[in-house]
Design an enzyme around this catalytic site. Structure first.
Site, PDB file in Angstrom:
ATOM      1  N   HIS A  72      -1.676   6.669  -8.281  1.00  0.00           N
ATOM      2  CA  HIS A  72      -3.242   6.315  -9.072  1.00  0.00           C
ATOM      3  C   HIS A  72      -4.144   6.135  -7.612  1.00  0.00           C
ATOM      4  O   HIS A  72      -3.511   5.357  -6.919  1.00  0.00           O
ATOM      5  CB  HIS A  72      -3.447   5.177  -9.745  1.00  0.00           C
ATOM      6  CG  HIS A  72      -2.702   5.435 -11.610  1.00  0.00           C
ATOM      7  ND1 HIS A  72      -3.077   4.770 -12.460  1.00  0.00           N
ATOM      8  CD2 HIS A  72      -2.874   6.982 -11.825  1.00  0.00           C
ATOM      9  CE1 HIS A  72      -3.434   5.777 -13.275  1.00  0.00           C
ATOM     10  NE2 HIS A  72      -2.721   7.027 -13.166  1.00  0.00           N
ATOM     11  N   LYS A 296       4.316  -6.413  -8.592  1.00  0.00           N
ATOM     12  CA  LYS A 296       4.838  -7.014  -8.519  1.00  0.00           C
ATOM     13  C   LYS A 296       5.886  -7.335  -8.509  1.00  0.00           C
ATOM     14  O   LYS A 296       6.978  -7.146  -7.758  1.00  0.00           O
ATOM     15  CB  LYS A 296       4.036  -8.798  -7.898  1.00  0.00           C
ATOM     16  CG  LYS A 296       3.156  -8.496  -6.665  1.00  0.00           C
ATOM     17  CD  LYS A 296       2.687  -7.276  -5.760  1.00  0.00           C
ATOM     18  CE  LYS A 296       1.511  -6.385  -5.505  1.00  0.00           C
ATOM     19  NZ  LYS A 296       1.759  -5.207  -4.950  1.00  0.00           N
TER      20      LYS A 296
END
Ligand code: RFL
Ligand code: PHB
Length: 389
Positions: A72, A296
């Site tokens: 992406h 994350k």
């Protein structure tokens, strides 16, 4: 039994570390308290930084990801009626990779099976001992029998609720925590994603995220009160609420279907310091937790493994222990920067209970500022694609 590195925890951190060490001829044994099926059925992260992708390639477990993962080049940020794109490729030169934690974990277990690596599943009473001496060992119960593994090092990859962190004495270990007064209700559905890129949407009714696993598997999240239970949310109620919180164009084209998984995750920031003690080294969620807003968690587990793997290599190849001594400070420095990003992104995107109107307007102004500022977009992109190791 004897091994070089006894790894506690068979999630992504423990599996990846074991695989990388194996390729360099360093022996490890893995202890996992659940069954393999249980570990493989947990639906968690979905976005990989390029650093994580490279590490998986280095570990020789990237063939399926390279074939089926979806790079992406950006994400969409929505707030009220405005929507804008953060172009990672243009701002940082890097994409991220859509590849689910479930798939990554499956590939790592397949690699273990291929090499007949030693794994103990469903272990109980795991106890790392004498880790502050040159002769650490780990005891545990497996199939009703007490076992002992003598080792040179213990890697604590046993997640937030594991036992390894607590083996660092209270007098040495410091813990820092921030709990958020809301959770994320996640739904996985066998429907095409509503958009070709992720949409992070701040809305007066609460945050929403449109994500995906592949072209026919979507992952959506809604901010919800921590008091909610999944039984309170029918599929229809979920889809109706999602439509209200995402941009109109997306809401109009959203394809809905039965949920194949529904869960509520709490949001928390947590870290402990130091991340090592004697011959014990923590990696991943055992040492830190971030709210999922910045994607994350899994990526931090990978960067810890990167530092720890290189420290072990230096030790075993050159007899140089400086990497091991510096492990905690290096890992913590990167963790804290990613933690700051996840905390900041969480704070601007979510609605707090009883939030004063002033604070809400400041959040909107911050998002508006990102929309109009190249440098603010660069900051977001740089953090999202992953800070350098
Ligand atoms: P894991 O994946 O928790 O693996 C730790 C493993 O250790 C085992 N274990 C033990 N084994 C032996 N003895 C003991 N005493 C043990 N105690 C525990 C556990 O059974 C488990 O198999 O940690 P690891 O490897 O550090 O990997 C970290 C990632 O899994 C984690 O950061 C992410 O999944 C976080 N996370 C998310 N991250 C994202 O980037 N995006 C997400 O959407 C996202 N969703 C999530 C999440 C974490 C969640 N948790 C932890 C509740 C959703 C949830 C629900
Ligand atoms: C996910 O696809 O599960 C996902 C993606 C991005 C996030 C969090 C979760 O920030």
């Amino acid at each position: 039994m004897r091994t070089q590195v006894c790894i506690v925890g068979g999630g992504p951190a423990g599996l990846l570390l074991s695989q990388l060490l194996h390729l360099k001829g360093i022996d490890s044994v893995l202890l996992e308290q659940r069954t393999q099926n249980y570990v493989l059925s947990r639906i968690r992260a979905g976005v990989l930084e390029l650093g994580t992708v490279d590490l998986l390639r280095k570990a020789g477990v990237s063939a399926r990801m390279d074939r089926h993962g979806i790079p992406h080049d950006g994400v969409s940020i929505a707030c009220g009626n405005q929507e804008f794109r953060i172009d990672f490729r243009q701002l940082t030169g890097k994409p991220v990779m859509i590849w689910g934690q479930t798939e990554l974990t499956a590939d790592l277990y397949d690699a273990r099976d291929e090499r007949n690596a030693q794994t103990f599943f469903e272990v109980r009473a795991v106890n790392p001992q004498k880790v502050d001496t040159d002769n650490p060992f780990v005891t545990f119960i497996h199939n009703g029998t007490v076992h002992r593994i003598d080792c040179e090092f213990v890697a604590g990859c046993d997640g937030f609720h594991g036992v390894c962190r607590k083996a660092i004495p209270d007098t040495v270990r410091r813990e820092y925590e921030r709990a958020y007064p809301f959770g994320w209700l996640g739904v996985l559905s066998e429907t095409p994603p509503v958009s070709s890129e992720l949409i992070y949407s701040a809305h007066p009714r609460g945050f929403a995220l449109c994500s995906m696993r592949n072209q026919s598997l979507s992952r959506y999240y809604l901010q919800c009160p921590m008091t909610d239970r999944t039984e309170d949310w029918s599929d229809n109620a979920f889809w109706d609420e999602l439509r209200r919180r995402i941009p109109e164009a997306a809401a109009d084209t959203l394809e809905t279907g039965p949920s194949i998984e529904k869960s509520i995750a709490p949001l928390r920031s947590f870290f402990c310091e130091p991340m090592s003690w004697g011959r014990l080294f923590l990696a991943g969620d055992s040492a830190h937790i971030v709210p999922p807003t910045g994607a994350k968690g899994l990526n931090l587990a990978a960067s810890d493994v990167h530092y720890l793997y290189h420290a072990f290599l230096l030790h075993y190849r050159e007899g140089d222990s400086s990497g091991l001594s510096e492990y905690s400070s290096k890992a913590v420095a990167r963790v804290l920067k990613a933690m700051r990003f996840a905390w900041w992104f969480t704070n601007i995107m979510h609605l707090l209970p009883d939030q004063p109107e002033f604070d809400r307007r400041m959040q909107e102004a911050e998002i508006d500022f990102i929309k109009d500022s190249d440098s603010a977009q660069s900051m977001l992109a740089e953090n999202y694609v992953g800070l350098p190791y």
